[in-house]
Design a protein around this motif. Structure first.
Motif: not given
Length: 431
Positions: A33-37, A107-115, A262-265
């Protein structure tokens, strides 16, 4: 810290500590999942680095020897960043960056940047900014500690109050900005809610929300069910803003379909709180179509994550239709048939399908229609001959089951949404 990454040149190593309580299957799924992010963020993943430990190293996440190995891998692969599959503390991030010699994104920083990159509406951008500022605040405190004497207080300059340091000024600005954004969000949320209520009162619409794990195929389903042109991309969080369209071809009652984020782990709790308003469509819906990737061997994890987030936003009592999508990607025809039979046996009443097959879409549309048909009520309306120009209003909102006439006008037995039927009864009921 969250600098833009040039897509063609950015190279990253995904890294994680596997705790003793985490199984190999769960650990591998999280790293995938991290690779997909990383892909969504524009990185080329050039390596994977892991370590098994009883706990995270308090200083820099990985143990001392492993940090040296990671530095060597980073140099060998010419990686621009290391993406860590956990949320780590500001001090751990700082120390790991110092030893690895490159940027570290948890992981949080990656998701925040995508958002941040994918938010389009004013509403979504404000939510993202609040989450980003909340993430930055403790990291600024850590940076102030590391700066030491350089951040000493100087009173009365630069808009600071007496004795207020640069770090304290920055943190105050963050708090003020969050308060300002929250007020804007509250105003926008009230406006959006008012618009939804007016729309429902005006049209008496039924509502179904597509919910589920990110990349489960919700946007593809949205296109197929509504004939819309919503974005379809093989990326996590390809769309953040809720899209609402009418089910096509239109039915009675008319059904609105909404596609939610979408949701995510391990979705950070700050993001869950920040994006509650984005998930309002799930709370307002009469039916949730819970979409799951049937081709993912770890689909049970998808189910669990979605259920947890729905509970967090207070949608646990909304009726659900379980939809296993992407069955066409489960392997050869024999494997697909085996997986489908197993899913139907384990989850009675579920729909197993592919959003790319018209017959499957027709079955899903029929199931959605059947749910809303159960809610319908019947009534008899009277339409005087002098008001026959209003027939279209009745036929547009209800199904006419029977019609008869006498010298005064027409009697129509109709079936429709309770609210719509009540409005018609008040207008066309026999005086």
């Amino acid at each position: 810290m969250m600098q833009e990454v040039e897509q063609k040149r950015a190279r990253a190593i995904v890294a994680a500590v596997q705790l003793s309580s985490v199984s190999d299957v769960e650990f591998d799924a999280s790293l995938t999942e991290l690779r997909q992010l990383a892909k969504t963020l524009g990185f080329e993943v050039v390596g994977q680095f892991t370590q098994k430990r009883a706990g995270f190293d308090a200083a820099a996440y990985f143990g001392t020897g492993k940090r040296e190995e990671l530095r060597l891998m980073r140099e060998q692969e010419a990686a621009d960043a290391i993406l860590v599959d956990h949320e780590i503390s500001p001090s751990q991030s700082h120390n790991l960056e110092k030893e690895a010699g490159c940027e570290v994104m948890d992981r949080t920083m990656v998701i925040l940047e995508i958002f941040h990159r994918h938010a389009r509406s004013r509403f979504a951008r404000a939510q993202v900014e609040i989450a980003r500022l909340g993430y930055m605040a403790p990291r600024m405190r850590e940076a102030a500690k590391l700066a030491g004497p350089k951040d000493r207080a100087r009173s009365g300059t630069g808009g600071r109050s007496g004795g207020e340091s640069h770090g304290e000024l920055d943190r105050r600005k963050i708090r003020d900005r969050i308060t300002e954004l929250q007020k804007e969000l509250d105003g926008m949320a009230l406006e959006r809610k008012t618009q939804r209520v007016r729309r429902q009162e005006r049209q008496g619409l039924a509502r179904v929300a597509l919910v589920g794990y990110t990349n489960a195929g919700k946007s593809t389903l949205m296109r197929a069910l509504t004939g819309s042109k919503s974005l379809v991309a093989d990326k996590l969080f390809a769309t953040l803003d809720t899209t609402v369209r009418a089910l096509h071809p239109e039915s009675i009652p008319r059904v609105l379909v909404s596609d939610t984020v979408g949701f995510i782990k391990n979705l950070p709790h700050g993001l869950v709180a920040s994006f509650k308003s984005t998930l309002d469509e799930a709370l307002e819906a009469s039916l949730l179509a819970h979409v799951v990737d049937a081709s993912d061997p770890g689909f049970e994890r998808q189910l669990a994550v979605t259920e947890e987030v729905l509970d967090e936003i207070g949608a646990q009592d909304v009726p659900r239709l379980l939809v296993f999508n992407k069955i066409d990607r489960a392997g050869e025809a024999a494997l697909q048939a085996e997986r489908e039979a197993a899913l139907r046996a384990r989850y009675p009443g579920c729909i197993v399908m592919s959003a790319r097959r018209e017959g499957d879409i027709a079955r899903l549309r029929e199931a959605i229609g059947a749910f809303f048909q159960k809610r319908l009520v019947e009534a008899e309306l009277f339409l005087p001959w002098s008001a026959q120009n209003l027939r279209g209003q009745i036929f547009a909102t209800c199904t006419v089951l029977e019609e008869r006439a006498d010298g005064e006008g027409a009697f129509l037995r109709v079936r429709g949404e309770p609210e719509a039927v009540q409005r018609l009864r008040e207008q066309f009921g026999r005086k």
